[in-house]
Design a protein around this motif. Sequence first.
Motif, PDB file in Angstrom:
ATOM      1  N   GLU A  87      11.780  -9.954 -19.378  1.00 18.18           N
ATOM      2  CA  GLU A  87      10.536 -10.705 -19.221  1.00 18.18           C
ATOM      3  C   GLU A  87      10.044 -10.688 -17.784  1.00 18.18           C
ATOM      4  N   GLN A  88      10.962 -10.853 -16.843  1.00 17.96           N
ATOM      5  CA  GLN A  88      10.567 -10.876 -15.440  1.00 17.96           C
ATOM      6  C   GLN A  88       9.997  -9.532 -15.019  1.00 17.96           C
ATOM      7  N   GLU A  89      10.636  -8.436 -15.465  1.00 15.00           N
ATOM      8  CA  GLU A  89      10.170  -7.107 -15.107  1.00 15.00           C
ATOM      9  C   GLU A  89       8.829  -6.819 -15.752  1.00 15.00           C
ATOM     10  N   GLU A  90       8.645  -7.266 -17.010  1.00 12.69           N
ATOM     11  CA  GLU A  90       7.378  -7.038 -17.677  1.00 12.69           C
ATOM     12  C   GLU A  90       6.247  -7.705 -16.924  1.00 12.69           C
ATOM     13  N   THR A  91       6.491  -8.927 -16.484  1.00 14.29           N
ATOM     14  CA  THR A  91       5.461  -9.643 -15.739  1.00 14.29           C
ATOM     15  C   THR A  91       5.122  -8.912 -14.462  1.00 14.29           C
ATOM     16  N   ALA A  92       6.159  -8.411 -13.785  1.00 12.86           N
ATOM     17  CA  ALA A  92       5.926  -7.727 -12.517  1.00 12.86           C
ATOM     18  C   ALA A  92       5.152  -6.442 -12.717  1.00 12.86           C
ATOM     19  N   VAL A  93       5.459  -5.709 -13.795  1.00 14.19           N
ATOM     20  CA  VAL A  93       4.794  -4.434 -14.018  1.00 14.19           C
ATOM     21  C   VAL A  93       3.366  -4.628 -14.485  1.00 14.19           C
ATOM     22  N   GLN A  94       3.147  -5.624 -15.366  1.00 22.27           N
ATOM     23  CA  GLN A  94       1.826  -5.818 -15.925  1.00 22.27           C
ATOM     24  C   GLN A  94       0.878  -6.473 -14.942  1.00 22.27           C
ATOM     25  N   ALA A  95       1.419  -7.294 -14.050  1.00 21.78           N
ATOM     26  CA  ALA A  95       0.552  -8.049 -13.150  1.00 21.78           C
ATOM     27  C   ALA A  95      -0.214  -7.123 -12.226  1.00 21.78           C
ATOM     28  N   GLU A  96      -1.410  -7.530 -11.912  1.00 19.93           N
ATOM     29  CA  GLU A  96      -2.207  -6.787 -10.951  1.00 19.93           C
ATOM     30  C   GLU A  96      -1.521  -6.841  -9.597  1.00 19.93           C
ATOM     31  N   ALA A  97      -1.538  -5.738  -8.880  1.00 14.81           N
ATOM     32  CA  ALA A  97      -0.910  -5.712  -7.561  1.00 14.81           C
ATOM     33  C   ALA A  97      -1.531  -6.792  -6.691  1.00 14.81           C
ATOM     34  N   PRO A  98      -0.712  -7.616  -6.036  1.00 11.27           N
ATOM     35  CA  PRO A  98      -1.256  -8.708  -5.238  1.00 11.27           C
ATOM     36  C   PRO A  98      -2.025  -8.197  -4.035  1.00 11.27           C
ATOM     37  N   GLU A  99      -2.897  -9.045  -3.528  1.00 11.45           N
ATOM     38  CA  GLU A  99      -3.613  -8.699  -2.314  1.00 11.45           C
ATOM     39  C   GLU A  99      -2.608  -8.538  -1.177  1.00 11.45           C
ATOM     40  N   PRO A 100      -2.802  -7.559  -0.303  1.00 12.42           N
ATOM     41  CA  PRO A 100      -1.878  -7.392   0.821  1.00 12.42           C
ATOM     42  C   PRO A 100      -1.835  -8.653   1.672  1.00 12.42           C
ATOM     43  N   MET A 101      -0.631  -9.021   2.107  1.00  8.58           N
ATOM     44  CA  MET A 101      -0.464 -10.186   2.960  1.00  8.58           C
ATOM     45  C   MET A 101      -0.255  -9.692   4.383  1.00  8.58           C
ATOM     46  N   LEU A 102      -1.312  -9.699   5.176  1.00 14.86           N
ATOM     47  CA  LEU A 102      -1.223  -9.176   6.528  1.00 14.86           C
ATOM     48  C   LEU A 102      -0.534 -10.181   7.439  1.00 14.86           C
ATOM     49  N   ALA A 103       0.534  -9.734   8.070  1.00 17.86           N
ATOM     50  CA  ALA A 103       1.263 -10.606   8.981  1.00 17.86           C
ATOM     51  C   ALA A 103       0.627 -10.561  10.363  1.00 17.86           C
ATOM     52  N   GLN A 104       0.906 -11.573  11.157  1.00 18.93           N
ATOM     53  CA  GLN A 104       0.492 -11.544  12.552  1.00 18.93           C
ATOM     54  C   GLN A 104       1.227 -10.401  13.245  1.00 18.93           C
ATOM     55  N   VAL A 105       0.488  -9.543  13.919  1.00 19.59           N
ATOM     56  CA  VAL A 105       1.083  -8.376  14.557  1.00 19.59           C
ATOM     57  C   VAL A 105       1.466  -8.712  15.987  1.00 19.59           C
ATOM     58  N   SER A 106       2.701  -8.468  16.333  1.00 20.73           N
ATOM     59  CA  SER A 106       3.166  -8.749  17.684  1.00 20.73           C
ATOM     60  C   SER A 106       4.206  -7.727  18.082  1.00 20.73           C
ATOM     61  N   LEU A 107       4.136  -7.250  19.303  1.00 19.99           N
ATOM     62  CA  LEU A 107       5.131  -6.311  19.810  1.00 19.99           C
ATOM     63  C   LEU A 107       6.120  -7.026  20.728  1.00 19.99           C
ATOM     64  N   GLN A 108       6.350  -8.296  20.468  1.00 15.86           N
ATOM     65  CA  GLN A 108       7.285  -9.060  21.274  1.00 15.86           C
ATOM     66  C   GLN A 108       8.703  -8.792  20.788  1.00 15.86           C
ATOM     67  N   ALA A 109       9.602  -9.743  21.008  1.00 17.61           N
ATOM     68  CA  ALA A 109      11.019  -9.525  20.720  1.00 17.61           C
ATOM     69  C   ALA A 109      11.263  -9.165  19.262  1.00 17.61           C
ATOM     70  N   ALA A 110      10.491  -9.744  18.358  1.00 16.28           N
ATOM     71  CA  ALA A 110      10.671  -9.458  16.936  1.00 16.28           C
ATOM     72  C   ALA A 110       9.384  -8.859  16.390  1.00 16.28           C
ATOM     73  N   PRO A 111       9.161  -7.568  16.600  1.00 11.69           N
ATOM     74  CA  PRO A 111       7.909  -6.953  16.169  1.00 11.69           C
ATOM     75  C   PRO A 111       7.783  -6.950  14.651  1.00 11.69           C
ATOM     76  N   SER A 112       6.554  -6.986  14.185  1.00 11.58           N
ATOM     77  CA  SER A 112       6.297  -6.918  12.754  1.00 11.58           C
ATOM     78  C   SER A 112       6.684  -5.540  12.233  1.00 11.58           C
ATOM     79  N   ILE A 113       6.765  -5.424  10.911  1.00 12.54           N
ATOM     80  CA  ILE A 113       7.092  -4.118  10.344  1.00 12.54           C
ATOM     81  C   ILE A 113       5.990  -3.110  10.666  1.00 12.54           C
ATOM     82  N   GLU A 114       4.739  -3.568  10.712  1.00 14.01           N
ATOM     83  CA  GLU A 114       3.648  -2.662  11.059  1.00 14.01           C
ATOM     84  C   GLU A 114       3.792  -2.171  12.497  1.00 14.01           C
ATOM     85  N   ALA A 115       4.177  -3.083  13.393  1.00 12.71           N
ATOM     86  CA  ALA A 115       4.376  -2.697  14.789  1.00 12.71           C
ATOM     87  C   ALA A 115       5.565  -1.753  14.938  1.00 12.71           C
ATOM     88  N   ARG A 116       6.583  -1.934  14.110  1.00 14.08           N
ATOM     89  CA  ARG A 116       7.743  -1.037  14.165  1.00 14.08           C
ATOM     90  C   ARG A 116       7.347   0.382  13.751  1.00 14.08           C
TER      91      ARG A 116
END
Length: 351
Positions: free
Chosen positions: A94-123
């Motif tokens: 059931e959980q997998e069916e919900t995940a597959v059928q559901a519309e892809a969620p809107e992208p969640m853009l993180a705050q971008v920072s190149l400080q000590a813990a850079p975001s995945i986008e910054a990496r």
Amino acid sequence: MTLYESIVLEVEQGALPRQLRATDLLGEDRRVIRQTPEGDVECYRIGFGFFKKSHIRTQMANAAQGTGYWVRAGQAPQYKRIAEGLYEVLGLNEQEETAVQAEAPEPMLAQVSLQAAPSIEARLVNHLIQTPFQIFDRKRRTLYPVQPVTGFKARLDAYFWPSPATGYSATEKVLDGFVVRARLLAADLDSNAGAVLQLFAEICEWGGVRLPTEDAQVVVDSLRLAQLGSRKQVAAMNGAWTKLYAMFYPDDFLIYDSRVATALLGLAEQALTDSEIELLRQRYPALGRVAGRGGSRPRATSTAWRNAYTCWAAQLDANALGQAMLAALNQVGPEQYRLRHLEATLFMEGY
């Protein structure tokens, strides 16, 4: 692992849609030649298994609910026939069916920072900047550039299309010309439909792709849908359309062709940990493989990625990821780059 189990595994990993055709499993990127006592055998890699084309072409039909030969003989169905040649995978929980059928969620853009813990986008950007760049130009059978280059500006200077005689400076003039014309035509798309189609033809000629339609109204309608940026209102999508949208909406659209798609997946697998890749996939769930010709594509990956060819949601996720990477890039130094600049370096990275 059976073919069905292998398909379920890839559906769970997001590498395959729940509804699929046999042809979705027969791409060149899956094709391998296996050595057997009977000689070399052509197979296709699905999940962790390898299967012959004949088995792939018949298995879904034979195991289809209500109509399959094996099902009529008493076996439990594994697929549901949706249309001619199109099947839906059964047996997901059931959980997998919900995940597959559901519309892809809107992208969640993180705050971008190149400080000590850079975001995945910054990496991803850091890896692009810090990794030396050099390719083997298969068409001319030589290394390009002659010596590896490091840094974003050096990578941008190493761009060429369609040959090393045409660098980024010349290409930028062409693209800027397209953008200026697109901006003028966008003021009244209906009245300018013929000119819009002509511009599209020139963009396709520049990009080395086929013009997908001769119908000016189809082009105008697709531009309007693209401008909405809605996951529910799907615009036409392939290697030609993505270039058109990028010219009409240059600050919003990344050209998401096979080379850029290949670059994004490659950067993710090289720069991110497994947990970070999982976060990337949650944030940009539709990103995946886009088939292409030339260079090193299709390129093997260590992670199972979905097929993103002609996927509108993948275009939207690529737009969001590109904008986040650009924001990270523009924090590095005084130079302020545009989406076309980032796109050009990704284009070369994805060769």
